[in-house]
Design a protein around this motif. Structure first.
Motif, PDB file in Angstrom:
ATOM      1  N   UNK B   1     -63.883 -97.612 -15.246  1.00  0.00           N
ATOM      2  CA  UNK B   1     -63.209 -96.465 -14.651  1.00  0.00           C
ATOM      3  C   UNK B   1     -61.862 -96.897 -14.101  1.00  0.00           C
ATOM      4  N   UNK B   2     -60.795 -96.419 -14.674  1.00  0.00           N
ATOM      5  CA  UNK B   2     -59.498 -96.854 -14.196  1.00  0.00           C
ATOM      6  C   UNK B   2     -59.002 -95.977 -13.062  1.00  0.00           C
ATOM      7  N   UNK B   3     -57.863 -96.351 -12.558  1.00  0.00           N
ATOM      8  CA  UNK B   3     -57.372 -95.709 -11.362  1.00  0.00           C
ATOM      9  C   UNK B   3     -57.085 -94.221 -11.559  1.00  0.00           C
ATOM     10  N   UNK B   4     -56.628 -93.909 -12.730  1.00  0.00           N
ATOM     11  CA  UNK B   4     -56.300 -92.513 -13.008  1.00  0.00           C
ATOM     12  C   UNK B   4     -57.560 -91.654 -12.946  1.00  0.00           C
ATOM     13  N   UNK B   5     -58.632 -92.132 -13.605  1.00  0.00           N
ATOM     14  CA  UNK B   5     -59.844 -91.312 -13.594  1.00  0.00           C
ATOM     15  C   UNK B   5     -60.470 -91.283 -12.205  1.00  0.00           C
ATOM     16  N   UNK B   6     -60.385 -92.414 -11.460  1.00  0.00           N
ATOM     17  CA  UNK B   6     -60.863 -92.393 -10.065  1.00  0.00           C
ATOM     18  C   UNK B   6     -60.200 -91.260  -9.306  1.00  0.00           C
ATOM     19  N   UNK B   7     -58.861 -91.213  -9.403  1.00  0.00           N
ATOM     20  CA  UNK B   7     -58.118 -90.209  -8.646  1.00  0.00           C
ATOM     21  C   UNK B   7     -58.480 -88.806  -9.096  1.00  0.00           C
ATOM     22  N   UNK B   8     -58.648 -88.643 -10.400  1.00  0.00           N
ATOM     23  CA  UNK B   8     -58.981 -87.312 -10.899  1.00  0.00           C
ATOM     24  C   UNK B   8     -60.352 -86.870 -10.409  1.00  0.00           C
ATOM     25  N   UNK B   9     -61.316 -87.812 -10.388  1.00  0.00           N
ATOM     26  CA  UNK B   9     -62.659 -87.470  -9.911  1.00  0.00           C
ATOM     27  C   UNK B   9     -62.599 -87.058  -8.443  1.00  0.00           C
ATOM     28  N   UNK B  10     -61.865 -87.853  -7.638  1.00  0.00           N
ATOM     29  CA  UNK B  10     -61.748 -87.524  -6.212  1.00  0.00           C
ATOM     30  C   UNK B  10     -61.105 -86.153  -6.032  1.00  0.00           C
ATOM     31  N   UNK B  11     -60.032 -85.907  -6.787  1.00  0.00           N
ATOM     32  CA  UNK B  11     -59.327 -84.631  -6.640  1.00  0.00           C
ATOM     33  C   UNK B  11     -60.205 -83.458  -7.069  1.00  0.00           C
ATOM     34  N   UNK B  12     -60.938 -83.653  -8.156  1.00  0.00           N
ATOM     35  CA  UNK B  12     -61.833 -82.585  -8.623  1.00  0.00           C
ATOM     36  C   UNK B  12     -62.865 -82.244  -7.561  1.00  0.00           C
ATOM     37  N   UNK B  13     -63.501 -83.295  -7.010  1.00  0.00           N
ATOM     38  CA  UNK B  13     -64.545 -83.051  -6.012  1.00  0.00           C
ATOM     39  C   UNK B  13     -63.963 -82.380  -4.779  1.00  0.00           C
ATOM     40  N   UNK B  14     -62.797 -82.896  -4.339  1.00  0.00           N
ATOM     41  CA  UNK B  14     -62.152 -82.283  -3.177  1.00  0.00           C
ATOM     42  C   UNK B  14     -61.820 -80.825  -3.439  1.00  0.00           C
ATOM     43  N   UNK B  15     -61.310 -80.548  -4.632  1.00  0.00           N
ATOM     44  CA  UNK B  15     -60.983 -79.176  -4.985  1.00  0.00           C
ATOM     45  C   UNK B  15     -62.210 -78.284  -4.979  1.00  0.00           C
ATOM     46  N   UNK B  51     -54.841 -86.979  -5.032  1.00  0.00           N
ATOM     47  CA  UNK B  51     -53.479 -86.624  -5.431  1.00  0.00           C
ATOM     48  C   UNK B  51     -52.538 -87.816  -5.276  1.00  0.00           C
ATOM     49  N   UNK B  52     -52.642 -88.544  -4.146  1.00  0.00           N
ATOM     50  CA  UNK B  52     -51.757 -89.704  -3.985  1.00  0.00           C
ATOM     51  C   UNK B  52     -52.053 -90.747  -5.054  1.00  0.00           C
ATOM     52  N   UNK B  53     -53.329 -90.918  -5.365  1.00  0.00           N
ATOM     53  CA  UNK B  53     -53.692 -91.861  -6.423  1.00  0.00           C
ATOM     54  C   UNK B  53     -53.091 -91.450  -7.753  1.00  0.00           C
ATOM     55  N   UNK B  54     -53.110 -90.152  -8.016  1.00  0.00           N
ATOM     56  CA  UNK B  54     -52.545 -89.655  -9.264  1.00  0.00           C
ATOM     57  C   UNK B  54     -51.053 -89.946  -9.340  1.00  0.00           C
ATOM     58  N   UNK B  55     -50.357 -89.670  -8.220  1.00  0.00           N
ATOM     59  CA  UNK B  55     -48.916 -89.905  -8.204  1.00  0.00           C
ATOM     60  C   UNK B  55     -48.628 -91.383  -8.444  1.00  0.00           C
ATOM     61  N   UNK B  56     -49.404 -92.250  -7.766  1.00  0.00           N
ATOM     62  CA  UNK B  56     -49.209 -93.697  -7.961  1.00  0.00           C
ATOM     63  C   UNK B  56     -49.443 -94.093  -9.409  1.00  0.00           C
ATOM     64  N   UNK B  57     -50.561 -93.601  -9.945  1.00  0.00           N
ATOM     65  CA  UNK B  57     -50.902 -93.971 -11.314  1.00  0.00           C
ATOM     66  C   UNK B  57     -49.816 -93.487 -12.269  1.00  0.00           C
ATOM     67  N   UNK B  58     -49.298 -92.312 -11.968  1.00  0.00           N
ATOM     68  CA  UNK B  58     -48.247 -91.742 -12.817  1.00  0.00           C
ATOM     69  C   UNK B  58     -47.009 -92.612 -12.779  1.00  0.00           C
ATOM     70  N   UNK B  59     -46.647 -93.034 -11.554  1.00  0.00           N
ATOM     71  CA  UNK B  59     -45.451 -93.878 -11.418  1.00  0.00           C
ATOM     72  C   UNK B  59     -45.622 -95.191 -12.168  1.00  0.00           C
TER      73      UNK B  59
END
Lengths: 346, 283
Positions: B1-15, B51-59
């Motif tokens: 599980x890479x950082x991008x999917x971690x962040x997406x899972x967290x964001x999905x659950x939070x949402x 979301x912050x993880x997503x931004x980081x991963x994107x950068x």
């Protein structure tokens, strides 16, 4: 790949020489894990929104819906405690230097063990965090027995866990007291036993972990890491509890629950298997309405100290020779002490 | 599980948590009303972390992609490569990890260098999201009520807590209060009084009656237990139908409480179907 040696000696030219097949076969590879993922998730979200209207009206089996309600209820009820606990524990990992512990703990090991156990009552440590924290303590010269007492106590009796227990068992303050008493007793007893009989060659003390980088980054990383671990196992627990609740006939549960020693043992083993984070386990325990308070107490005492995820973490951190001795000792003591406490208090 | 999917899972659950707590009252199907602020807080934290993880991963991704491109342009000039080389550069970095060049450091370092690999068990955190959206679990109904017959006695109230019932016409009452007054009120204040109770219908195995039921939460829906009143005199509505029943208490014919679970009885005179209330559980 015939250009390999050439590439090693002259790396920049790699880009000019790689004008092989058009399009290069690496195109697809780049797309698949990296850029396809966000699109995959977008697709999932669209499916969720569509499914909400297209699918949900058809998934109406009463058993499935009851299962889903219980599953979501456990997850949703435990999540705030998990998030808050993980945040505090990550803050302690990131902002309290381990040298603080060496100074705060008494020099005599036999006194340091109960003090370290009590420290667990004030300092929240998620159980996933407690293993690395304890290994950091040992690496900085804290007596292993005291570090082990802290490792067992901090996930079990910290304030967040106690509040969660009180919320899960409204009107039963003795459950909170029994959990606190039994867990602290087990932690201190294990610490003392390790001090008396433990041998240093069983324990592989990890080298001092390097700390570098900003503390805020360390905080964010610790929180994210613990949350992903603990969250995943919370779901495992919620799944199991909801399934038990809906699938297993009530008569079976009442039959098992009617035999006191079997009920305690079953709940203790269940705690080991489910590996739920201590901030969340009280809600799972409370959902097992068929079982006696003592059996639920065994679940709450064993869970934060011995479970599959912790065994894996401990064996990985301190070595297998340590785990095969430490885990059975802790499990046996936890079951005995919680049975005793339950008999006295509940 | 890479950082991008971690962040997406967290964001999905939070949402999903925010969706049921901040933007609707669905959370009342699962937990007590007072829990809302904590749910919103937890959902927000998850969403922010994600979301912050997503931004980081994107950068990181952007940096990774930019690196080889610059490299290429410097070496190769503004040649033919601008169309396909960005993809090739990044792909080579990840794919041929043994290469010593620029692409290696970016492509490889991101995946394994910082130990960002998340635990695989975290994928399970998607599951509540799916369940919340796809099954949309309703409040517990007759299935759960029929399963658990080991109803604990309602929380004991001091006997003096039963105030006399005043006024005329039917008295609106909670089912829990009705049960309490039926069993524990020495003054038998229910005798001869019309009451109106709200709940959903649960079929009974006994002929000529059904159960007007409301679930009560000890903590959350996982440990809910039913409060039941046996209704006689009106035909049973379909299971899980929410109704208001008007009627009078039938005093028990036995002196001593028999063993097992006994439900107080109501002789009903009126029945009105209603919509399910926003707060499905009795507090």
């Amino acid at each position: 790949m015939g250009t390999m040696s050439h590439l090693h000696t002259d790396p920049p030219r790699a880009w000019t020489d790689e004008d092989g097949p058009v399009p290069p076969d690496s195109w697809g590879r780049d797309l698949s894990p990296g850029r396809a993922l966000p699109w995959g998730f977008m697709l999932v979200i669209v499916l969720l929104v569509v499914g909400r209207f297209a699918l949900a009206p058809h998934l109406t089996s009463a058993a499935l819906r009851t299962w889903a309600t219980i599953f979501v209820a456990i997850c949703v009820q435990a999540l705030p405690f998990l998030v808050f606990g993980v945040a505090l524990s990550a803050a302690i990992t990131a902002f309290v230097p381990a040298s603080f512990w060496t100074r705060a703990l008494p020099g005599r090991p036999s006194v340091a063990v109960p003090v370290a156990g009590m420290a667990g009552a004030v300092l929240p440590g998620c159980e996933c965090a407690s293993v690395p924290v304890a290994s950091g303590l040992m690496a900085r010269g804290v007596t292993p027995a005291a570090a082990l007492a802290f490792l067992l106590a901090s996930p079990a009796i910290n304030p967040i866990v106690l509040v969660a227990t009180a919320v899960a068992f409204p009107g039963q303050p003795l459950m909170v007291a029994a959990r606190f008493g039994a867990s602290l007793t087990v932690a201190v007893l294990v610490g003392w036993l390790w001090l008396r009989f433990g041998r240093s060659e069983w324990l592989r003390i990890p080298s001092r972990p390097h700390d570098g980088g900003s503390k805020l980054v360390a905080f964010g990383e610790a929180m994210r890491h613990d949350l992903l671990h603990a969250g995943g196992f919370l779901i495992v627990g919620g799944l199991a509890a909801a399934t038990l609740n809906v699938l297993v006939p009530r008569e079976w549960l009442t039959a098992v629950a009617a035999i006191p020693w079997l009920a305690v043992l079953v709940m203790a083993l269940l705690a080991v298997l489910l590996s739920i984070c201590s901030e969340a386990d009280a809600f799972v325990a409370a959902s097992m309405t068929a079982f006696s308070p003592t059996a639920k107490l065994a679940f709450l005492v064993v869970g934060p100290m011995v479970d599959l995820k912790l065994i894996a973490l401990q064996a990985g951190t301190f070595g297998r020779a340590f785990a095969v001795r430490f885990v059975p000792l802790t499990f046996a003591l936890a079951v005995l002490v919680s049975a005793l406490c339950g008999w006295l208090l509940l | 599980m890479n950082r991008l999917s971690q962040s997406l899972v967290l964001a999905l659950l939070g949402g999903a948590v925010l969706r049921i707590s901040a933007f609707s009252t669905t959370y009342l199907n699962y937990v007590k009303p007072g829990f809302r602020p904590f749910l919103i807080g937890a959902g927000a934290v998850l969403l922010i972390l994600g979301a912050t993880g997503l931004v980081q991963a994107w950068r990181m991704k952007e940096g990774q992609r930019d690196g080889p491109v610059h490299d290429h342009r410097n070496e190769d000039g503004a040649g033919d490569g601008s169309m396909h080389v960005p993809g090739a550069g990044a792909g080579d970095g990840a794919g041929h990890a043994h290469r010593q060049g620029h692409g290696h450091e970016h492509g490889h370092g991101h995946e394994h260098g910082h130990g960002h690999e998340g635990p695989r068990v975290a994928w399970l955190m998607c599951l509540p999201v799916f369940v919340i959206f796809l099954i949309a679990p309703p409040a517990l109904g007759s299935f759960a009520a029929a399963r658990s017959d080991d109803t604990p006695r309602p929380r004991s109230q001091a006997l003096s807590a039963f105030t006399p019932l005043t006024g005329d016409g039917p008295v609106d009452m909670k089912i829990g209060e009705f049960i309490g007054r039926a069993w524990d009120d020495e003054k038998r204040s229910l005798t001869g009084r019309q009451v109106r109770l709200t709940g959903f219908a649960v079929p009974s195995r006994k002929q000529g009656q059904w159960y007007l039921t409301r679930m009560q939460l000890a903590c959350c829906a996982a440990d809910a237990f039913p409060l039941k009143v046996a209704v006689k005199g009106v035909p049973a509505p379909a299971a899980d139908t929410w109704v208001e029943v008007t009627g009078t208490w039938i005093p028990p014919k036995f002196e001593k409480m028999p063993n097992g679970v006994v439900h107080p009885e109501l002789s009903a005179t009126g029945l009105v179907k209603i919509d399910a209330p926003a707060e499905p559980y009795e507090d």
